[in-house]
Design an enzyme around this catalytic site. Structure first.
Site, PDB file in Angstrom:
ATOM      1  N   THR A  12       0.835  -1.198   0.000  1.00  0.00           N
ATOM      2  CA  THR A  12       0.000   0.000   0.000  1.00  0.00           C
ATOM      3  C   THR A  12       0.873   1.252   0.000  1.00  0.00           C
ATOM      4  O   THR A  12       1.990   1.254   0.513  1.00  0.00           O
ATOM      5  CB  THR A  12      -0.955   0.022   1.200  1.00  0.00           C
ATOM      6  OG1 THR A  12      -0.218   0.203   2.417  1.00  0.00           O
ATOM      7  CG2 THR A  12      -1.768  -1.268   1.286  1.00  0.00           C
ATOM      8  N   GLY A  13       0.363   2.309  -0.614  1.00  0.00           N
ATOM      9  CA  GLY A  13       1.124   3.550  -0.682  1.00  0.00           C
ATOM     10  C   GLY A  13       2.455   3.367  -1.368  1.00  0.00           C
ATOM     11  O   GLY A  13       3.497   3.771  -0.846  1.00  0.00           O
ATOM     12  N   SER A  14       2.425   2.788  -2.583  1.00  0.00           N
ATOM     13  CA  SER A  14       3.687   2.344  -3.199  1.00  0.00           C
ATOM     14  C   SER A  14       4.018   3.028  -4.514  1.00  0.00           C
ATOM     15  O   SER A  14       4.763   2.489  -5.328  1.00  0.00           O
ATOM     16  CB  SER A  14       3.642   0.824  -3.409  1.00  0.00           C
ATOM     17  OG  SER A  14       2.424   0.412  -3.985  1.00  0.00           O
ATOM     18  N   THR A  15       3.500   4.221  -4.726  1.00  0.00           N
ATOM     19  CA  THR A  15       3.840   4.924  -5.965  1.00  0.00           C
ATOM     20  C   THR A  15       5.148   5.695  -5.863  1.00  0.00           C
ATOM     21  O   THR A  15       5.675   6.159  -6.880  1.00  0.00           O
ATOM     22  CB  THR A  15       2.713   5.896  -6.367  1.00  0.00           C
ATOM     23  OG1 THR A  15       2.494   6.836  -5.313  1.00  0.00           O
ATOM     24  CG2 THR A  15       1.426   5.134  -6.665  1.00  0.00           C
TER      25      THR A  15
ATOM     26  N   GLY B 252       8.755   6.667  -2.863  1.00  0.00           N
ATOM     27  CA  GLY B 252       9.385   6.529  -1.551  1.00  0.00           C
ATOM     28  C   GLY B 252       9.639   5.102  -1.125  1.00  0.00           C
ATOM     29  O   GLY B 252       9.964   4.229  -1.933  1.00  0.00           O
ATOM     30  N   ILE B 253       9.504   4.860   0.179  1.00  0.00           N
ATOM     31  CA  ILE B 253       9.776   3.538   0.745  1.00  0.00           C
ATOM     32  C   ILE B 253       8.850   2.493   0.143  1.00  0.00           C
ATOM     33  O   ILE B 253       9.268   1.373  -0.164  1.00  0.00           O
ATOM     34  CB  ILE B 253       9.642   3.583   2.284  1.00  0.00           C
ATOM     35  CG1 ILE B 253      10.782   4.414   2.891  1.00  0.00           C
ATOM     36  CG2 ILE B 253       9.649   2.175   2.867  1.00  0.00           C
ATOM     37  CD1 ILE B 253      10.637   4.657   4.388  1.00  0.00           C
ATOM     38  N   GLY B 254       7.591   2.840  -0.050  1.00  0.00           N
ATOM     39  CA  GLY B 254       6.639   1.883  -0.601  1.00  0.00           C
ATOM     40  C   GLY B 254       7.033   1.419  -1.992  1.00  0.00           C
ATOM     41  O   GLY B 254       6.972   0.216  -2.307  1.00  0.00           O
TER      42      GLY B 254
ATOM     43  N   SER C  14       7.812   3.147  12.519  1.00  0.00           N
ATOM     44  CA  SER C  14       8.848   4.179  12.471  1.00  0.00           C
ATOM     45  C   SER C  14       9.580   4.205  13.796  1.00  0.00           C
ATOM     46  O   SER C  14       9.025   3.804  14.843  1.00  0.00           O
ATOM     47  CB  SER C  14       8.206   5.549  12.221  1.00  0.00           C
ATOM     48  OG  SER C  14       9.126   6.595  12.434  1.00  0.00           O
TER      49      SER C  14
ATOM     50  N   TYR D  26       1.592  11.888  14.716  1.00  0.00           N
ATOM     51  CA  TYR D  26       2.244  10.890  13.872  1.00  0.00           C
ATOM     52  C   TYR D  26       2.847   9.779  14.728  1.00  0.00           C
ATOM     53  O   TYR D  26       2.647   8.592  14.463  1.00  0.00           O
ATOM     54  CB  TYR D  26       3.332  11.559  13.033  1.00  0.00           C
ATOM     55  CG  TYR D  26       4.214  10.606  12.263  1.00  0.00           C
ATOM     56  CD1 TYR D  26       3.749   9.994  11.115  1.00  0.00           C
ATOM     57  CD2 TYR D  26       5.524  10.341  12.676  1.00  0.00           C
ATOM     58  CE1 TYR D  26       4.563   9.123  10.392  1.00  0.00           C
ATOM     59  CE2 TYR D  26       6.340   9.473  11.957  1.00  0.00           C
ATOM     60  CZ  TYR D  26       5.851   8.872  10.823  1.00  0.00           C
ATOM     61  OH  TYR D  26       6.663   8.016  10.116  1.00  0.00           O
TER      62      TYR D  26
END
Length: 262
Positions: free
Chosen positions: A13-16, A18-20, A141, A154
């Site tokens: 998820t959230g992989s477009t 950065g880390i993803g 994190s 956060y």
């Protein structure tokens, strides 16, 4: 060590970016069939094109959905009914003084950073249980342990990730399904780059990020930011067949920032 995940389907998820994205690319290199997700179709299409150029043999596809909502997770499940590997990476961050964080922002952070992973795990767990094999990873994190004074909302969501991953792992005792959390430290993703050097190039962002680590994360042993690939390497291992005895763990890729040995 040769990691081969051929025949496994992995949703990140959230992989477009950065880390993803780095995790998705790392899993694609192992032979897994990888599903990218992002909120906007154009972001998903761009990431798919980038990944196919980087790993020509990759089996990749994408789903555009807002996973900070129950409807978005339902849309993902409808488009991709099965996953052997689920990496709950989608998340947001934003420095803000505690007294200025309204209720709506607390709720927004909770829905995106916490409930997205809860809902996705709940959706894909039954299929893993049918096969008695699966990997669920929550991207937490070091801020889950070193709660940042300027991003308390956060930090609290990342601590929640640890509680959920540990509890879920315990609930699956004796099965072939592992659940773990990975805790990156300061990492030079696109989001961090924009935060530390808005409008700057990569070199200026790297210098600013490394200066931030030395000034604000002085306990770091690495004394620099990590790269997304360095975080992804840990995640790919945790998703592998070789990591079958690692579950219920909080695995730090924080450059030694958290000053404990346990």
């Amino acid at each position: 060590m040769h990691i081969d995940l051929t025949g496994k389907t992995a949703i990140v998820t959230g992989s477009t970016r950065g880390i993803g994205y780095a995790i998705a690319e790392g899993l694609a290199r192992t032979g897994a069939s990888v599903v990218l997700t992002g909120r906007k179709q154009e972001q998903v299409d761009r990431a798919l094109a980038q990944l196919r150029a980087s790993v020509p043999a990759a089996q990749v596809r994408g789903v555009a959905a807002d996973l900070g909502t129950a409807q978005g997770v339902a849309a993902l499940k409808a488009a991709e009914p099965h996953a052997d590997i689920l990496v709950n990476n989608v998340g947001i961050f934003n420095p803000q003084p505690f007294a200025e964080i309204p209720d709506e922002e607390w709720t927004r952070f909770f829905e995106i950073n916490v409930m997205s992973g809860v809902r996705a795990s709940r959706a894909y767990l039954p299929g893993m249980q049918e096969k008695d094999w699966g990997r669920i990873v929550f991207i937490s994190s070091e801020s889950a342990l070193n709660i940042p004074a300027d991003m308390i909302h956060y930090g609290f969501t990342k601590t929640s990730n640890l509680a959920i991953s540990r509890g879920l792992a315990k609930s699956l005792a004796g099965t072939g399904i592992t659940v773990n959390a990975v805790l990156p430290g300061p990492t030079l993703s696109e989001g961090v780059q924009q935060m530390v050097a808005p409008g700057g190039d990569h070199a200026s962002a790297l210098a600013a990020a490394n200066a931030f680590v030395r000034e604000h994360r002085s306990s770091s042993i690495l004394q620099r930011v990590a790269t997304p690939d360095e975080v992804a390497n840990m995640v790919v291992y945790v998703c592998s067949q070789q990591a079958s005895a690692t579950t219920g763990a909080a695995l730090r890729v924080d450059g030694g920032t958290v000053d404990t040995i346990a």
